[in-house]
Design a protein around this motif. Structure first.
Motif, PDB file in Angstrom:
ATOM      1  N   THR A 182       0.838  -1.202   0.000  1.00 48.29           N
ATOM      2  CA  THR A 182       0.000   0.000   0.000  1.00 48.29           C
ATOM      3  C   THR A 182       0.869   1.247   0.000  1.00 48.29           C
ATOM      4  O   THR A 182       1.943   1.256   0.603  1.00 48.29           O
ATOM      5  CB  THR A 182      -0.898   0.060   1.255  1.00 48.29           C
ATOM      6  OG1 THR A 182      -0.060   0.307   2.402  1.00 48.29           O
ATOM      7  CG2 THR A 182      -1.677  -1.228   1.470  1.00 48.29           C
ATOM      8  N   GLY A 183       0.403   2.279  -0.660  1.00 47.35           N
ATOM      9  CA  GLY A 183       1.099   3.571  -0.613  1.00 47.35           C
ATOM     10  C   GLY A 183       1.046   4.307  -1.939  1.00 47.35           C
ATOM     11  O   GLY A 183       1.329   3.728  -2.991  1.00 47.35           O
ATOM     12  N   GLU A 185       3.054   6.493  -2.857  1.00 43.44           N
ATOM     13  CA  GLU A 185       4.402   6.802  -3.348  1.00 43.44           C
ATOM     14  C   GLU A 185       5.019   5.647  -4.128  1.00 43.44           C
ATOM     15  O   GLU A 185       6.089   5.773  -4.688  1.00 43.44           O
ATOM     16  CB  GLU A 185       5.304   7.161  -2.149  1.00 43.44           C
ATOM     17  CG  GLU A 185       5.773   5.990  -1.276  1.00 43.44           C
ATOM     18  CD  GLU A 185       4.753   5.485  -0.260  1.00 43.44           C
ATOM     19  OE1 GLU A 185       3.544   5.623  -0.488  1.00 43.44           O
ATOM     20  OE2 GLU A 185       5.189   4.922   0.763  1.00 43.44           O
ATOM     21  N   ASP A 225      -3.365   4.833  -1.120  1.00 43.34           N
ATOM     22  CA  ASP A 225      -3.869   5.198   0.214  1.00 43.34           C
ATOM     23  C   ASP A 225      -5.233   5.895   0.061  1.00 43.34           C
ATOM     24  O   ASP A 225      -5.383   7.084   0.329  1.00 43.34           O
ATOM     25  CB  ASP A 225      -2.877   6.139   0.921  1.00 43.34           C
ATOM     26  CG  ASP A 225      -1.565   5.446   1.244  1.00 43.34           C
ATOM     27  OD1 ASP A 225      -1.601   4.283   1.691  1.00 43.34           O
ATOM     28  OD2 ASP A 225      -0.507   6.056   1.031  1.00 43.34           O
ATOM     29  N   GLY A 248       0.970   1.266   5.697  1.00 41.15           N
ATOM     30  CA  GLY A 248      -0.358   1.787   6.003  1.00 41.15           C
ATOM     31  C   GLY A 248      -0.962   1.327   7.317  1.00 41.15           C
ATOM     32  O   GLY A 248      -2.141   1.561   7.580  1.00 41.15           O
ATOM     33  N   ASP A 255      -3.099   6.248   7.164  1.00 40.80           N
ATOM     34  CA  ASP A 255      -2.885   4.826   7.421  1.00 40.80           C
ATOM     35  C   ASP A 255      -4.244   4.175   7.704  1.00 40.80           C
ATOM     36  O   ASP A 255      -4.669   4.033   8.836  1.00 40.80           O
ATOM     37  CB  ASP A 255      -1.901   4.640   8.590  1.00 40.80           C
ATOM     38  CG  ASP A 255      -0.498   5.062   8.192  1.00 40.80           C
ATOM     39  OD1 ASP A 255      -0.139   4.868   7.010  1.00 40.80           O
ATOM     40  OD2 ASP A 255       0.240   5.589   9.032  1.00 40.80           O
TER      41      ASP A 255
END
Ligand code: AMP
Ligand code: MG
Length: 412
Positions: A182-183, A185, A225, A248, A255
């Motif tokens: 997850t993310g 970025e 996210d 996350g 998160d």
């Protein structure tokens, strides 16, 4: 919620996982699996008394005075069935694995004899009754349990299974494992390099860690996210036996993983463990799924996998030994430590007189994946330590190998 110790968190995970059901596999696909049934011998082995040497089958009483010359009455090869009886003053030439003939009570190896003709042999040493004879049923007896359920299939076990002609066997099922990163970025393998993004290494490092335990995981990709997108991915992941989510799970405002899995029915068991690297790591369960929320930092993710996920996966597959092997090693330099959290320092190991020397792989930041890539093991610094001096003996958990042990093997 309090911070759990690593040991308590490991216990909590193991209390929440059970051995999966059994399935049938072919012998040639069973290496590394765990037997889900007892296996019995289907015959006596050896099937009759056999010679364990190339030599001569004879009557030990004939060798009271040596050297002695005996008449050779026949030649017995492995697979032959002798039909003559060895009488006083006689012997039979015999090969390793061949049946010992009637009348003979011992075998003498060829090295202790001398031949001058085809019909007789000079025996140069005396032997006791039973010498160099393997008795019928010495290896295994018809009907006896030779392998218990719970035995890991190593090459030696494969040999035993082949011996009892177990071409198809019952083993514990392997868990179906999903991996989700997850993310916002993150940039995945198939995306072009964007200098502003972070390459998704966790999905692949976790994949390799799962594969190293003999399981082929499913990579679910990267979820942004975004609560709606995360929910969709997490819902899919919760259909597996085990869901590993990277990132996350911290307490940042973006998160979302923990609240979403809870809304999807996951009962959280813990989300704080007093370890470094590794915080924050979360664990929860549903009726069918074990959920691990692993930290996004690449080293933390891998260390948490080793401490919590690997033992759980091994238990599910029926292994009795769940933990990576630990060894004692001599630390080659000082290691600083603030009391509070159990620390896992990545080290290389070198053989030295009397044991192993452990040396840090260098900068130990939780984002420094090269510290993990270079490591042979994790040196465990107990939570209450105020630092470890050069020359001290330390416990190192090996990161590689197929031999595991019964307990974690370190003091926190
Ligand atoms: P998080 O736990 O989501 O706060 O992430 C902590 C750090 O780990 C951030 O710097 C992330 O960029 C990094 N990170 C998170 N997920 C991954 C991943 N899949 N691969 C590599 N680094 C990651
Ligand atoms: Mg994140």
């Amino acid at each position: 919620m309090e911070y759990l110790s690593v040991t308590k968190a490991q216990q909590c995970v193991l209390e929440s996982v059970v051995v999966l059901g059994a399935e049938s596999v072919k012998l040639e696909h069973s290496l590394g699996r765990v037997l889900a049934e007892d296996v019995r011998a289907n015959r006596d082995l050896p099937p009759y008394d056999v010679s364990s040497m190339d030599g001569y089958a004879l009557r030990s009483a004939d060798l009271k005075n040596v050297p002695a010359t005996l008449a050779i009455i026949e030649d017995i090869r492995a697979g032959d069935m002798p039909d003559k009886t060895v009488q006083a003053g006689q012997c039979a030439r015999i090969m390793t694995g061949a049946p010992v003939p009637q009348g003979a009570d011992a075998v003498i190896r060829v090295e202790d004899t001398q031949t001058s003709s085809d019909s007789s042999v000079q025996i140069n040493a005396a032997v006791k009754p039973g010498n160099d004879i393997r008795l019928r049923g010495e290896g295994m007896r018809n009907g006896e349990v030779v392998l218990r359920a719970g035995t890991e299939i190593t090459p030696g076990v494969t040999g035993v299974l082949a011996t009892v002609k177990c071409a198809q066997l019952q083993v514990y099922r392997r868990p179906r494992v999903a991996i989700l990163s997850t993310g916002n970025e993150l940039e995945d393998m198939d995306e072009p390099v964007d200098p502003n993004k972070i390459p998704n290494s966790n999905s692949y490092a976790l994949m390799a860690q799962v594969q190293a335990l003999g399981i082929g995981p499913d990579l679910l990709g990267i979820a942004r996210d975004d609560p709606a997108e995360l929910e969709e991915y997490l819902q899919r992941g919760l259909r597996f036996d085990v869901l590993l989510v990277s990132g996350g799970t911290s307490v940042g405002v973006h998160d979302y993983v923990r609240p979403i899995v809870e809304s999807l029915g996951v009962q959280m068991k813990f989300w704080r463990v007093a370890m470094k690297p590794g915080h924050p790591v979360a664990f929860g369960i549903t009726a069918h799924t074990r959920f691990f929320g692993l930290p996004g930092n690449p080293v933390s993710s891998m260390v948490c996998f080793e401490e919590f996920v690997a033992p759980a996966l091994r238990r599910m597959m029926g292994h009795a030994r769940l933990y990576r092997r630990t060894i004692a090693a001599r630390l080659t330099h000082n290691v600083k430590h603030q009391p509070g959290r159990t620390e896992f320092v990545r080290v290389t190991l070198a053989k030295e007189q009397g044991g192993y020397a452990a040396t840090s792989t260098g900068a130990q930041g939780s984002g420094m994946l090269l510290s993990m890539a270079r490591a042979d093991g994790l040196m465990v610094v107990p939570a209450d330590s105020t630092g470890v001096a050069a020359g001290s003996m330390v416990t190192v958990q090996l990161l590689d190998g197929t031999v595991f042990q019964d307990d974690a093997g370190f003091r926190e």
